[in-house]
Design an enzyme around this catalytic site. Structure first.
Site, PDB file in Angstrom:
ATOM      1  N   GLY A   1       0.819  -1.204   0.000  1.00  0.00           N
ATOM      2  CA  GLY A   1       0.000   0.000   0.000  1.00  0.00           C
ATOM      3  C   GLY A   1       0.856   1.259   0.000  1.00  0.00           C
ATOM      4  CB  CYS A   2       0.064   4.730  -0.977  1.00  0.00           C
ATOM      5  SG  CYS A   2      -1.508   4.987  -0.114  1.00  0.00           S
TER       6      CYS A   2
END
Length: 335
Positions: free
Chosen positions: A154-155
């Protein structure tokens, strides 16, 4: 040339993937797909994203009901879809020897109970969870070369882990005091679908998901230690800036820290460690880099990590993982 498609291509991440892949020297972008219910179905992607005119002028095709024939025609698929959708699509493509690069959270943690607790659904493919490799490219390259299912990190977890992991691996932090991660993302991180909470005119600087954001357990699981993680939404379009506070073990100095980062990233071209100054979003937006800097005082360290959430935090890292999987230079098509 390996034939590639993108599913979920109308979103911000999908558009970035299309822009990268259309120019990639080893991957041929052969199709863009959206759900059959999407209001973007049958539109040209460059009509939605004018910056792609004369660059990517492909239609956004509705996903066919029978996926098997599509899976047989391609070599790799990028899933820029919600986790429930990726959960259902990935097995079909894997059954036909198509390599899957999933940008959702559907396969990021090898524990079926994790999804019931943090994602609110019962995972139906526990066997695939054991096959999936977590796509934190700088740390899992060897495993990525050996799998057909990459669960791209994920970011927020990407910038957080890249910042903390070298210090944890070298045993430089006193983890009796939990690392505290405060991270601010641009509104593009909330996706393209408009809601009042992510409307640009409504956003000032807001904390959200306090103590219950699903990226916290993702970060903690892959770091191997608990953290306190608070995400914020800022009134800018793209980028993430993470400010991380941690306690150093007695005797740890700046040289130990620099050595740990050098050991981890000396040969990792998409992580830039600052010798002086601190990173900013301006330095990384529209690039595939994660920038890291730090300062220490009184036995504590403050680490600043910055990345473009749509690129190093999503699309660029997915392509980086694909490059690694196919034995290519990991920056191919990204720089």
């Amino acid at each position: 040339m390996q034939k590639a498609i993108i599913i979920g291509a109308s979103g911000y991440t999908g558009a970035e993937l299309a822009r990268i892949l259309i120019k990639h020297p080893e991957f041929a972008l052969t199709g863009l797909y959206v759900s059959r219910q999407s209001q973007d179905a049958n539109k040209c992607i460059s009509d939605i994203y004018p910056q792609l005119k004369c660059v990517v002028d492909l239609p956004l095709q509705p996903l066919p009901e029978q996926l098997s024939s599509l899976a047989q025609q391609v070599d790799l698929v990028f899933l820029a879809t919600a986790h429930e959708v990726s959960h259902d699509l990935a097995p079909v493509f894997l059954q036909h020897q198509c390599k899957v690069f999933d940008l959702s959270g559907a396969f990021r943690v090898n524990n079926a109970e994790f999804y019931t607790t943090f994602y609110g659904f019962e995972h139906q493919h526990p066997a695939l969870l054991t096959q999936a490799v977590y796509g934190l490219a700088e740390w899992n390259a060897e495993k990525i070369t050996q799998t057909d299912l990459v669960a791209v990190a994920g970011c927020y977890p990407t910038v957080s882990q890249l910042s903390l992991k070298p210090l944890i691996e070298q045993n430089l932090l006193d983890l009796s005091q939990l690392p505290v991660i405060n991270a601010v993302s641009g509104v593009s991180g909330a996706g393209r679908k408009a809601t009042l909470t992510n409307s640009f005119c409504e956003v000032s600087l807001n904390a959200y998901g306090v103590f219950n954001h699903r990226h916290q357990p993702e970060i903690a699981t892959h770091l191997g230690t608990e953290v306190i993680f608070t995400p914020h939404l800022g009134n800018f379009k793209r980028g993430i800036l993470a400010t991380i506070t941690a306690k150093l073990k007695t005797g740890v100095n700046d040289e130990h820290i620099r050595s740990a980062y050098h050991h981890a990233y000396a040969n990792k071209p998409l992580v830039r460690v600052y010798e002086q100054g601190l990173p900013s979003i301006k330095a990384v937006e529209f690039t595939p880099y994660c920038d890291i800097g730090f300062a220490t005082k009184n036995g504590h360290i403050i680490i600043i990590g910055a990345e473009d959430n749509l690129l190093k935090g999503a699309a660029a890292q997915a392509v980086q993982c694909a490059n690694i999987r196919y034995g290519l230079t990991e920056t191919l098509g990204l720089l």
